[in-house]
Design a protein around this motif. Structure first.
Motif: not given
Length: 119
Positions: A4-9, A41-49, A64-66, A100-108
């Protein structure tokens, strides 16, 4: 193996960041957090902090962005972060892949204001 490919900013504190009074800095932080919450909330960003450490640290936040870095860069140019626009931070884009499948992001729900956090 599939990946799975992501982008970290990374939000990086600019050495030439404008000096702001505490109230202006707090208001800018709230705008920044609301912006991230909207993207999530719009589904663009998976996680941030925030990245924790001393107040003068260089690396301040991670998201983290998908999507690939070029897609994220274009999206950020169309929907700029108020803290970047204000000259406080710059953004670095880093491609990242994991099995693939190593990361899971729950809606929060991301906090929209500092007052919503316990920090």
């Amino acid at each position: 193996m599939q990946f799975d490919r992501y982008t970290i900013t990374l939000l990086i504190l600019r050495p030439d960041a404008p000096a702001l009074a505490d109230d202006a800095l707090n208001a800018l932080q709230d705008e920044h957090m609301a912006h991230l919450a909207d993207l999530h909330e719009a589904g663009h960003l998976l996680a941030a902090g925030p990245l924790l450490g001393a107040l003068d640290r260089t690396f301040r936040g991670l998201s983290i962005w998908r999507a690939d870095p070029d897609q994220v860069r274009g999206f950020i140019e169309e929907h700029p972060d108020p803290a970047v626009t204000a000259g406080r931070f710059r953004v670095e884009f880093i491609p990242w892949m994991v099995p693939s499948g190593a990361m899971q992001f729950a809606r929060t729900r991301l906090p929209r204001l500092m007052a919503e956090t316990d920090t």
